[in-house]
Design a protein around this motif. Sequence first.
Motif, PDB file in Angstrom:
ATOM      1  N   ASN A  31       0.818  -1.212   0.000  1.00 45.62           N
ATOM      2  CA  ASN A  31       0.000   0.000   0.000  1.00 45.62           C
ATOM      3  C   ASN A  31       0.857   1.269   0.000  1.00 45.62           C
ATOM      4  O   ASN A  31       0.435   2.300  -0.497  1.00 45.62           O
ATOM      5  N   TYR A  32       2.055   1.204   0.534  1.00 43.42           N
ATOM      6  CA  TYR A  32       2.936   2.375   0.504  1.00 43.42           C
ATOM      7  C   TYR A  32       3.253   2.792  -0.925  1.00 43.42           C
ATOM      8  O   TYR A  32       3.320   3.976  -1.232  1.00 43.42           O
ATOM      9  N   HIS A  34       1.404   2.157  -3.631  1.00 44.02           N
ATOM     10  CA  HIS A  34       0.168   2.685  -4.228  1.00 44.02           C
ATOM     11  C   HIS A  34      -0.058   4.126  -3.791  1.00 44.02           C
ATOM     12  O   HIS A  34      -0.361   4.987  -4.612  1.00 44.02           O
ATOM     13  N   ASN A  35       0.091   4.380  -2.501  1.00 44.47           N
ATOM     14  CA  ASN A  35      -0.141   5.720  -1.976  1.00 44.47           C
ATOM     15  C   ASN A  35       0.931   6.719  -2.387  1.00 44.47           C
ATOM     16  O   ASN A  35       0.738   7.924  -2.260  1.00 44.47           O
ATOM     17  N   SER A  73      -3.397  -1.469  -1.300  1.00 42.50           N
ATOM     18  CA  SER A  73      -4.396  -0.411  -1.296  1.00 42.50           C
ATOM     19  C   SER A  73      -5.321  -0.609  -2.485  1.00 42.50           C
ATOM     20  O   SER A  73      -4.889  -1.038  -3.555  1.00 42.50           O
ATOM     21  N   GLY A  75      -7.884   1.390  -4.934  1.00 41.58           N
ATOM     22  CA  GLY A  75      -8.296   2.713  -5.386  1.00 41.58           C
ATOM     23  C   GLY A  75      -9.726   2.714  -5.889  1.00 41.58           C
ATOM     24  O   GLY A  75     -10.505   1.799  -5.631  1.00 41.58           O
ATOM     25  N   SER A 116      -7.442   3.151  -0.440  1.00 33.72           N
ATOM     26  CA  SER A 116      -6.338   4.043  -0.750  1.00 33.72           C
ATOM     27  C   SER A 116      -6.463   5.346   0.037  1.00 33.72           C
ATOM     28  O   SER A 116      -7.563   5.805   0.326  1.00 33.72           O
ATOM     29  N   GLU A 117      -5.335   5.941   0.365  1.00 32.50           N
ATOM     30  CA  GLU A 117      -5.360   7.209   1.092  1.00 32.50           C
ATOM     31  C   GLU A 117      -5.855   8.360   0.226  1.00 32.50           C
ATOM     32  O   GLU A 117      -6.315   9.366   0.732  1.00 32.50           O
ATOM     33  N   TRP A 118      -5.716   8.203  -1.073  1.00 33.53           N
ATOM     34  CA  TRP A 118      -6.226   9.241  -1.954  1.00 33.53           C
ATOM     35  C   TRP A 118      -6.804   8.563  -3.179  1.00 33.53           C
ATOM     36  O   TRP A 118      -6.330   7.537  -3.617  1.00 33.53           O
ATOM     37  N   ASN A 119      -7.878   9.137  -3.693  1.00 39.98           N
ATOM     38  CA  ASN A 119      -8.462   8.591  -4.913  1.00 39.98           C
ATOM     39  C   ASN A 119      -9.026   9.687  -5.827  1.00 39.98           C
ATOM     40  O   ASN A 119      -9.680   9.393  -6.796  1.00 39.98           O
TER      41      ASN A 119
END
Length: 124
Positions: A31-32, A34-35, A73, A75, A116-119
């Motif tokens: 996930n790191y 992906h983010n 992560s 999205g 995800s932390e952002w999408n």
Amino acid sequence: TEMTVPMSYVSILKEKFAEHKNVRYLLVKANYFHNAAASVEQELANALSIASAYITFFERPKDIVSRIDFLFSIGSFYFVEIAKLRVFSLLWSKLIDSYGSDFGAFEQIRISAITSEWNKTIFD
């Protein structure tokens, strides 16, 4: 005075693995990537690379393969994300086959996913 040499990370892990047979210790946090705006290909390649490094550090790959978990992560492109996880499962089996051992049930993979932390971008 006598100086002691600190144990390496791998030897500490080996010691802990011997003590606790059923505990999963290693988490590959894809996930790191992906983010950090990695592409799907980069995310999969990095996750497999980390897992391969973990397997290589141990003399008996069966000891480590069953103790690796993966965290991805997810999205907003759901079909792409589902395909990513399916492709990762296929690539994982290819990676395991490349080590030449008969892993049997150890080939099974444990994948976890988080949002995800952002999408969105500033333009959405």
